[in-house]
Motif scaffolding. Structure first.
Motif, PDB file in Angstrom:
ATOM      1  N   MET A 190       0.772  -1.242   0.028  1.00 24.80           N
ATOM      2  CA  MET A 190       0.067   0.016   0.099  1.00 24.80           C
ATOM      3  C   MET A 190       0.910   1.347   0.026  1.00 24.80           C
ATOM      4  N   PHE A 191       0.790   1.955  -1.125  1.00 18.86           N
ATOM      5  CA  PHE A 191       1.332   3.331  -0.900  1.00 18.86           C
ATOM      6  C   PHE A 191       0.707   4.651  -0.628  1.00 18.86           C
ATOM      7  N   ASP A 192       1.161   5.150   0.344  1.00 18.00           N
ATOM      8  CA  ASP A 192       0.530   6.489   0.974  1.00 18.00           C
ATOM      9  C   ASP A 192      -1.051   6.474   1.055  1.00 18.00           C
ATOM     10  N   ARG A 193      -1.691   5.633   1.642  1.00 18.36           N
ATOM     11  CA  ARG A 193      -2.999   5.576   1.895  1.00 18.36           C
ATOM     12  C   ARG A 193      -3.232   5.397   3.355  1.00 18.36           C
ATOM     13  N   ASP A 194      -2.360   5.751   4.117  1.00 12.92           N
ATOM     14  CA  ASP A 194      -2.285   5.730   5.604  1.00 12.92           C
ATOM     15  C   ASP A 194      -3.544   6.467   6.227  1.00 12.92           C
ATOM     16  N   VAL A 195      -3.837   7.380   5.747  1.00  9.07           N
ATOM     17  CA  VAL A 195      -4.907   8.463   6.313  1.00  9.07           C
ATOM     18  C   VAL A 195      -6.196   7.550   6.149  1.00  9.07           C
ATOM     19  N   GLU A 196      -6.426   7.226   4.760  1.00  6.84           N
ATOM     20  CA  GLU A 196      -7.481   6.765   4.442  1.00  6.84           C
ATOM     21  C   GLU A 196      -7.681   5.214   5.028  1.00  6.84           C
ATOM     22  N   TRP A 197      -6.527   4.491   5.179  1.00  4.26           N
ATOM     23  CA  TRP A 197      -6.644   2.998   5.878  1.00  4.26           C
ATOM     24  C   TRP A 197      -7.157   3.141   7.557  1.00  4.26           C
ATOM     25  N   MET A 198      -6.374   4.445   8.119  1.00  2.00           N
ATOM     26  CA  MET A 198      -6.710   4.335   9.508  1.00  2.00           C
ATOM     27  C   MET A 198      -8.298   4.805   9.775  1.00  2.00           C
ATOM     28  N   GLU A 199      -8.803   5.690   8.770  1.00  4.25           N
ATOM     29  CA  GLU A 199     -10.355   6.271   8.880  1.00  4.25           C
ATOM     30  C   GLU A 199     -11.039   4.851   8.716  1.00  4.25           C
ATOM     31  N   LEU A 200     -10.799   3.902   7.792  1.00  2.00           N
ATOM     32  CA  LEU A 200     -11.696   3.034   7.547  1.00  2.00           C
ATOM     33  C   LEU A 200     -11.640   1.853   8.839  1.00  2.00           C
ATOM     34  N   VAL A 201     -10.510   1.727   9.248  1.00  2.00           N
ATOM     35  CA  VAL A 201     -10.180   0.828  10.363  1.00  2.00           C
ATOM     36  C   VAL A 201     -10.915   1.421  11.557  1.00  2.00           C
ATOM     37  N   VAL A 206     -11.446   8.768  -1.824  1.00  2.00           N
ATOM     38  CA  VAL A 206     -10.012   8.493  -1.965  1.00  2.00           C
ATOM     39  C   VAL A 206      -9.467   9.346  -3.243  1.00  2.00           C
ATOM     40  N   PRO A 207      -8.685  10.346  -3.044  1.00  2.25           N
ATOM     41  CA  PRO A 207      -8.001  11.155  -4.043  1.00  2.25           C
ATOM     42  C   PRO A 207      -7.054  10.693  -4.802  1.00  2.25           C
ATOM     43  N   THR A 208      -6.547  11.340  -5.955  1.00 10.42           N
ATOM     44  CA  THR A 208      -5.583  10.819  -6.463  1.00 10.42           C
ATOM     45  C   THR A 208      -4.230  11.382  -5.965  1.00 10.42           C
ATOM     46  N   LEU A 209      -3.258  10.714  -6.327  1.00  6.55           N
ATOM     47  CA  LEU A 209      -1.685  11.231  -5.395  1.00  6.55           C
ATOM     48  C   LEU A 209      -1.407  12.527  -5.920  1.00  6.55           C
ATOM     49  N   ASP A 210      -0.920  13.502  -5.087  1.00  7.54           N
ATOM     50  CA  ASP A 210      -0.470  14.869  -5.465  1.00  7.54           C
ATOM     51  C   ASP A 210       0.845  14.705  -6.333  1.00  7.54           C
ATOM     52  N   TYR A 211       1.150  15.678  -6.957  1.00  7.17           N
ATOM     53  CA  TYR A 211       2.258  15.391  -7.857  1.00  7.17           C
ATOM     54  C   TYR A 211       3.501  14.850  -7.237  1.00  7.17           C
ATOM     55  N   GLN A 212       4.145  15.337  -6.086  1.00  7.76           N
ATOM     56  CA  GLN A 212       5.148  14.909  -5.334  1.00  7.76           C
ATOM     57  C   GLN A 212       5.104  13.417  -5.027  1.00  7.76           C
ATOM     58  N   LEU A 213       3.995  12.953  -4.475  1.00  6.41           N
ATOM     59  CA  LEU A 213       3.621  11.404  -4.363  1.00  6.41           C
ATOM     60  C   LEU A 213       3.828  10.785  -5.769  1.00  6.41           C
ATOM     61  N   ALA A 214       3.185  11.285  -6.701  1.00 10.54           N
ATOM     62  CA  ALA A 214       3.185  10.491  -8.018  1.00 10.54           C
ATOM     63  C   ALA A 214       4.525  10.379  -8.484  1.00 10.54           C
ATOM     64  N   ALA A 215       5.514  11.392  -8.182  1.00  7.38           N
ATOM     65  CA  ALA A 215       6.965  11.074  -8.677  1.00  7.38           C
ATOM     66  C   ALA A 215       7.446  10.014  -7.780  1.00  7.38           C
ATOM     67  N   GLN A 216       7.223  10.082  -6.493  1.00 10.03           N
ATOM     68  CA  GLN A 216       7.684   8.862  -5.759  1.00 10.03           C
ATOM     69  C   GLN A 216       7.061   7.553  -6.231  1.00 10.03           C
ATOM     70  N   PHE A 217       6.063   7.499  -6.524  1.00 15.78           N
ATOM     71  CA  PHE A 217       5.189   6.307  -6.964  1.00 15.78           C
ATOM     72  C   PHE A 217       5.588   5.823  -8.244  1.00 15.78           C
ATOM     73  N   TRP A 218       6.219   6.729  -9.146  1.00 22.16           N
ATOM     74  CA  TRP A 218       6.586   6.205 -10.287  1.00 22.16           C
ATOM     75  C   TRP A 218       7.962   6.161 -10.617  1.00 22.16           C
ATOM     76  N   SER A 219       8.585   6.300  -9.267  1.00 20.90           N
ATOM     77  CA  SER A 219      10.184   6.050  -9.033  1.00 20.90           C
ATOM     78  C   SER A 219      11.117   6.873  -9.844  1.00 20.90           C
ATOM     79  N   LEU A 220      10.452   8.328  -9.927  1.00 15.16           N
ATOM     80  CA  LEU A 220      11.302   9.140 -10.724  1.00 15.16           C
ATOM     81  C   LEU A 220      12.326   9.866  -9.998  1.00 15.16           C
ATOM     82  N   SER A 221      13.080  10.226 -10.269  1.00 15.97           N
ATOM     83  CA  SER A 221      14.511  11.065  -9.650  1.00 15.97           C
ATOM     84  C   SER A 221      14.806  12.438 -10.334  1.00 15.97           C
ATOM     85  N   ASP A 222      14.615  12.461 -11.399  1.00 20.23           N
ATOM     86  CA  ASP A 222      14.677  13.924 -12.217  1.00 20.23           C
ATOM     87  C   ASP A 222      13.454  14.711 -12.158  1.00 20.23           C
ATOM     88  N   PRO A 223      13.501  15.730 -11.515  1.00 19.64           N
ATOM     89  CA  PRO A 223      12.328  16.773 -11.118  1.00 19.64           C
ATOM     90  C   PRO A 223      11.680  17.138 -12.820  1.00 19.64           C
TER      91      PRO A 223
END
Length: 485
Positions: A1-12, A169-186
């Motif tokens: 699970m990637f960056d859904r901690d808030v949603e997970w805690m609310e559901l639990v 459940v929102p889309t990932l913001d652009y910073q999280l999306a870069a991490q999720f896609w394993s990108l290192s070049d801005p």
């Protein structure tokens, strides 16, 4: 699970609530955001019940639900439900002994077959009803049809006031999306986000974890994925609207999106582009906003002026790049030449406006106080008259926030260029606009910071002048990802 901690805690927290009485929760969000994954996971972790509806008749859905409940209870045969009253009571009995998540996924499919279902649920979980009071079922209704889910708890809807959880459940913001896609070049991260945005499934299921290896691989990645007719990403933008059952005139909605993607951001501009009257666009624009595909922004300097922008990058990319050459893309064996011909449209119609959106988001949520001169409460575009020049000046970024007296004040103005090296002339333009705002006696205008965003860099003269001026900031794509990549 990637960056859904808030949603997970609310559901639990909702599903494990030990207080007596069945409760209702609603989970919504655009498709491909991980809602089903979260709900299946919470059911698996807590021994809950999960049922995913299909597009089916009322009778078939009841039979499928009876079979699912029977399997959950370990029975040798399916349960038979004569109607939804009996079915909902059976779901309430699942929580007779302990708190239990009970999930109905794709709930809009069921309501499409039986419009009375929300009213049936309303009566089933009514206060003091014995079946409700003797249950600790935590009913979770989930759906991706945003036009429907957005009205489920609103106004005079039957379930209004019945829900104890409303989780989007929102889309990932652009910073999280870069991490999720394993990108290192801005710069590469900006370009990838300008196409696929922050939808997790676009990497995992749709692109099968195909990510650009480096900046030089970006063109190849585009051709392998979104421009490849064999890839699910190829047609996804067309299917996003089809998921909304409430939409009828698909041609109209696609034309509205095409107009916005082409840079026509006002209602009048959209109307001219598609050949309709401005008054005819109120409903389709509201529906597209309910779907989460369009967002409305206010003009910072003109209260009666509203601009619209497409909020799903893949839709912008489709209308700006793919739709004009759709037939060629569908029949070519090598999209490389088509992509080469489309580079200009991608840069001007997609990357430029997307970089502006990211810059506004960064200022609103991530920028240091020292950069903006305070904490912005809103960040908009703006237009103002320049009487001496007899023209209208457009401002890409207008950051507004409270002053010490808690009045809204101008904190900063900025200009954004993706493919243009910025020079002193851009700074002079911002200083001129600040002078116009100061002459209008705008609160905070005289001390407003001047922000220059560029994806291509800055001239030596501008860099030198900015280093000597305390109110100027030069910002690149790297700054938007500072501390992240």
């Amino acid at each position: 699970m990637f960056d859904r901690d808030v949603e997970w805690m609310e559901l639990v927290a909702f599903a494990s609530d030990e207080r007596p009485g069945a409760t209702l929760g609603v989970v919504s969000g655009r498709r491909r955001q991980g809602k089903t994954f979260l709900l299946r996971a919470v059911c698996q972790a807590m021994g809950g019940f999960y049922f995913s509806a299909d597009e089916a008749t009322d009778g078939e859905s009841l039979r499928r639900l009876g079979a699912a409940v029977g399997a959950h209870l370990g029975l040798s045969s399916a349960l038979h439900f004569g109607d939804w009253h009996a079915a909902i009571d059976a779901l309430l009995r699942l929580g007779a002994e302990r708190s239990l998540p009970v999930v109905i996924d794709e709930f809009p499919y069921l309501v499409r077959a039986n419009s009375a279902l929300p009213s049936i649920l309303q009566n089933a979980i009514a206060p003091l009803r014995p079946e409700r009071e003797g249950s600790r079922s935590r009913l979770l209704l989930c759906g991706s049809a945003m036009t429907f889910m957005g009205t489920l708890l609103s106004g005079s809807a039957p379930l209004r006031g019945r829900a104890g959880l409303e989780l989007i459940v929102p889309t990932l913001d652009y910073q999280l999306a870069a991490q999720f896609w394993s990108l290192s070049d801005p710069a590469l991260a900006v370009k990838v986000h300008a196409i696929v945005g922050g939808t997790p499934a676009y990497r995992r299921e749709f692109a099968r974890d195909d990510t650009p290896a480096n900046p030089d691989d970006f063109d190849g990645w585009v051709q392998r994925t979104v421009l490849n007719p064999a890839s699910p990403l190829f047609r996804e933008a067309r299917y996003l609207l089809a998921a909304e059952a409430e939409l009828r005139d698909m041609g109209l909605y696609h034309s509205v999106l095409a107009a916005i993607a082409d840079g026509h951001s006002t209602r009048g501009g959209i109307a001219t582009y598609i050949g309709r009257k401005s008054g005819d666009l109120a409903h389709p624009l509201n529906v597209l906003m309910d779907c989460g595909l369009v967002r409305r922004r206010s003009d910072a300097f003109r209260e009666n002026r509203t601009v619209y922008e497409v909020s799903e990058p893949l839709v912008t990319f489709y209308h700006a790049v793919m739709r004009p050459i759709w037939s060629d893309l569908a029949h070519t064996r090598d999209p490389g030449r088509l992509w080469q011909r489309s580079q200009g449209r991608f840069t001007s119609n997609v990357l430029g406006s997307h970089f502006e959106q990211l810059a506004r988001h960064w200022i609103r949520y991530f920028a240091p106080e020292s950069t903006v001169g305070g904490f912005p409460s809103r960040v908009e575009q703006g237009t103002l008259n320049d009487p001496a020049a007899r023209k209208t000046r457009e401002v890409d970024i207008v950051a507004l926030g409270p002053d010490p007296a808690d009045r809204e004040a101008l904190l900063a103005i900025g200009e954004v260029k993706w493919n243009e090296v910025m020079g002193v002339q851009h700074l002079d333009r911002l200083r001129h606009i600040r002078g116009l705002l100061t002459a209008q006696h705008r609160n905070g205008a005289a001390t407003a910071r001047l922000l220059c965003f560029s994806g291509a860099g800055f001239t030596a003269d501008l860099t030198r002048e900015a280093s000597q001026a305390g109110d100027v900031r030069l910002l690149s794509a790297s700054d938007l990802y500072a501390g992240v990549l």
